[in-house]
Design a protein around this motif. Structure first.
Motif, PDB file in Angstrom:
ATOM      1  N   UNK A  35      -8.801 -11.806  -6.761  1.00  5.63           N
ATOM      2  CA  UNK A  35      -9.533 -10.675  -7.339  1.00  5.63           C
ATOM      3  C   UNK A  35      -8.715  -9.390  -7.291  1.00  5.63           C
ATOM      4  N   UNK A  36      -7.812  -9.295  -6.328  1.00  6.43           N
ATOM      5  CA  UNK A  36      -6.998  -8.083  -6.215  1.00  6.43           C
ATOM      6  C   UNK A  36      -5.947  -7.990  -7.314  1.00  6.43           C
ATOM      7  N   UNK A  37      -5.794  -9.056  -8.108  1.00  7.09           N
ATOM      8  CA  UNK A  37      -4.902  -8.999  -9.259  1.00  7.09           C
ATOM      9  C   UNK A  37      -3.455  -9.336  -8.976  1.00  7.09           C
ATOM     10  N   UNK A  38      -3.193 -10.083  -7.898  1.00  8.89           N
ATOM     11  CA  UNK A  38      -1.808 -10.434  -7.594  1.00  8.89           C
ATOM     12  C   UNK A  38      -1.224 -11.323  -8.693  1.00  8.89           C
ATOM     13  N   UNK A  39       0.105 -11.270  -8.825  1.00  7.10           N
ATOM     14  CA  UNK A  39       0.786 -12.043  -9.867  1.00  7.10           C
ATOM     15  C   UNK A  39       1.250 -13.409  -9.382  1.00  7.10           C
ATOM     16  N   UNK A  64      -2.643  -1.460  -5.967  1.00  3.94           N
ATOM     17  CA  UNK A  64      -1.263  -1.602  -6.414  1.00  3.94           C
ATOM     18  C   UNK A  64      -0.670  -0.236  -6.717  1.00  3.94           C
ATOM     19  N   UNK A  65       0.502  -0.005  -6.199  1.00  3.95           N
ATOM     20  CA  UNK A  65       1.195   1.245  -6.481  1.00  3.95           C
ATOM     21  C   UNK A  65       1.517   1.337  -7.962  1.00  3.95           C
ATOM     22  N   UNK A  66       1.397   2.553  -8.505  1.00  6.29           N
ATOM     23  CA  UNK A  66       1.681   2.722  -9.925  1.00  6.29           C
ATOM     24  C   UNK A  66       3.130   2.436 -10.247  1.00  6.29           C
ATOM     25  N   UNK A  67       4.001   2.541  -9.246  1.00  6.92           N
ATOM     26  CA  UNK A  67       5.423   2.330  -9.491  1.00  6.92           C
ATOM     27  C   UNK A  67       5.841   0.873  -9.336  1.00  6.92           C
ATOM     28  N   UNK A  68       4.911   0.009  -8.985  1.00  7.22           N
ATOM     29  CA  UNK A  68       5.233  -1.394  -8.779  1.00  7.22           C
ATOM     30  C   UNK A  68       5.086  -2.174 -10.073  1.00  7.22           C
ATOM     31  N   UNK A  69       6.004  -3.088 -10.297  1.00 13.54           N
ATOM     32  CA  UNK A  69       5.932  -3.919 -11.483  1.00 13.54           C
ATOM     33  C   UNK A  69       4.976  -5.095 -11.286  1.00 13.54           C
ATOM     34  N   UNK A  70       4.847  -5.567 -10.074  1.00 16.62           N
ATOM     35  CA  UNK A  70       4.017  -6.745  -9.798  1.00 16.62           C
ATOM     36  C   UNK A  70       3.591  -6.716  -8.345  1.00 16.62           C
ATOM     37  N   UNK A  71       2.677  -7.617  -7.996  1.00 19.49           N
ATOM     38  CA  UNK A  71       2.259  -7.741  -6.600  1.00 19.49           C
ATOM     39  C   UNK A  71       2.161  -9.214  -6.244  1.00 19.49           C
ATOM     40  N   UNK A  72       2.348  -9.502  -4.978  1.00 22.58           N
ATOM     41  CA  UNK A  72       2.324 -10.868  -4.459  1.00 22.58           C
ATOM     42  C   UNK A  72       1.288 -10.952  -3.341  1.00 22.58           C
ATOM     43  N   UNK A  73       0.430 -11.960  -3.401  1.00 26.06           N
ATOM     44  CA  UNK A  73      -0.542 -12.203  -2.352  1.00 26.06           C
ATOM     45  C   UNK A  73       0.023 -13.143  -1.304  1.00 26.06           C
ATOM     46  N   UNK A  74      -0.215 -12.828  -0.050  1.00 27.67           N
ATOM     47  CA  UNK A  74       0.269 -13.646   1.068  1.00 27.67           C
ATOM     48  C   UNK A  74      -0.924 -14.057   1.922  1.00 27.67           C
TER      49      UNK A  74
END
Length: 368
Positions: free
Chosen positions: A138-142, A80-90
């Motif tokens: 496991x990758x920590x997506x929101x 995850x980029x440090x500048x990202x607030x969240x991440x989405x798994x697809x």
């Protein structure tokens, strides 16, 4: 050993590692997929085996790759980029036909919201599907945008229970639990394939056709709603809906096409709705080899609009809104992430449009 540097002083293995990062970010290799061997990478990039090995070691240290003894190198997750607030798994079945346009819509929406994307595919393999989904978690997506394999009957209830146990907001794409009717609790965005087929029949009838056949690819989940739409439209119009041909992907070829054309001739068929583009192109080519006029003697409407325009006589096609579907699904998930349970559950159907080309005999370039 002397280290060779690229212009600008960049170490070669750093440059290769960055190339691999970008390829993974672009979806060339998705979460859970296997990379080429070190030798194959060396041949493809022009770098030495040692340079490839050092680049791989760098990505392993970052947690981006995993080396499995005797099995090869696999994408573990996308940091995850440090500048990202969240991440989405697809999670998608594959990245061949249909879903690349859906993914494009998802990417554009998430990028505009400064949300990172973690992509995984399972190649329609249930075993790989479970592993790919676990890796996304496991990758920590929101949150998750999923195109899972089908689940019917008892398996539907088990699938819904498993989705709830994920503990993440989920929006399904092109999947729902229709057997449950109003009891389906999931949030989804789907194509209204029944409406698409209905409109295709109405379109052909408006052009003067009353003997309209349906051709389907067997063992496809899209086939049933297409057939329902075809039968509904034919019933409303008072037309005979008995000319229905089904065949597997492997069976659709020149021999099958010749057999189907014989049936059309015997039944007086003048137009056909064909799922999908490949099958329609095979039938059209067979008709042209017989010297038949298309659309004069036999008009075609294909279903999917992935390759319809490249047919010898460009095919009029029912076109699901794939890009818009991806955008809308991503927007729904972002709303869910912002508002939680305060947001209503959305269950959305997108009606496909008909893209007019030469194969049906209507005015070229119009849309229904």
């Amino acid at each position: 050993m002397q280290t060779t540097r690229l212009p600008g002083g960049q170490l070669k293995f750093h440059a290769l590692a960055e190339y691999l990062r970008r390829s993974i970010d672009a979806g060339t290799w998705v979460v859970g997929s296997k990379l080429p061997t070190e030798r194959e990478l060396a041949e493809a990039t022009g770098y030495s085996i040692n340079t490839v090995r050092r680049a791989v070691e760098e990505l392993v240290a970052e947690g981006l790759l995993e080396v499995r003894q005797g099995a090869g190198m696999f994408v573990l997750l996308k940091p995850r980029s440090q500048n990202r607030e969240a991440s989405v798994g697809v999670l998608l079945p594959d990245l061949r036909l249909y879903f690349p346009k859906v993914l494009e819509g998802i990417k554009d929406t998430l990028e505009a919201a400064d949300i990172s994307l973690v992509l995984s595919t399972y190649q329609y393999d249930p075993g790989r599907e479970s592993e790919a989904l676990e890796q996304l978690i496991r990758s920590g997506v929101d949150g998750l945008l999923l195109v899972p394999s089908e689940a019917r009957g008892r398996a539907a209830g088990e699938r819904i229970a498993s989705l709830r146990k994920l503990g993440k907001p989920v929006v399904l794409i092109e999947r729902r639990f229709e057997e449950l009717g109003s009891g389906d609790p999931t949030e989804f965005v789907c194509s209204h394939h029944t409406a698409g087929a209905f409109d295709a029949v109405q379109h052909l009838h408006a052009l003067g056709h009353t003997r309209i056949a349906l051709c389907l690819r067997e063992h496809s989940r899209t086939g049933l709603p297409i057939r329902l739409g075809y039968e509904e439209a034919m019933g409303i119009l008072g037309l005979d809906a008995s000319v229905v041909v089904t065949a597997t992907w492997d069976e659709w070829g020149p021999a099958k096409a010749a057999e189907v054309l014989d049936t059309f001739h015997q039944q007086g068929v003048t137009a056909a709705l064909v799922f999908g583009d490949r099958e329609a192109a095979i039938l059209e080519a067979a008709a042209l080899r017989r010297g038949m006029a298309v659309p004069g003697e036999l008009a075609f409407v294909s279903y999917d609009d992935e390759s319809a325009e490249s047919a010898p006589i460009p095919l009029t096609a029912v076109a699901p809104s794939k890009y818009r579907m991806g955008r809308l699904a991503a927007e729904l998930l972002l709303t869910r992430l912002r508002e939680g349970n305060e947001a209503p559950v959305h269950q959305i159907f997108l009606k496909p449009r008909i893209v007019i080309r030469e194969s049906c005999g209507a005015e070229n370039g119009a849309g229904v």
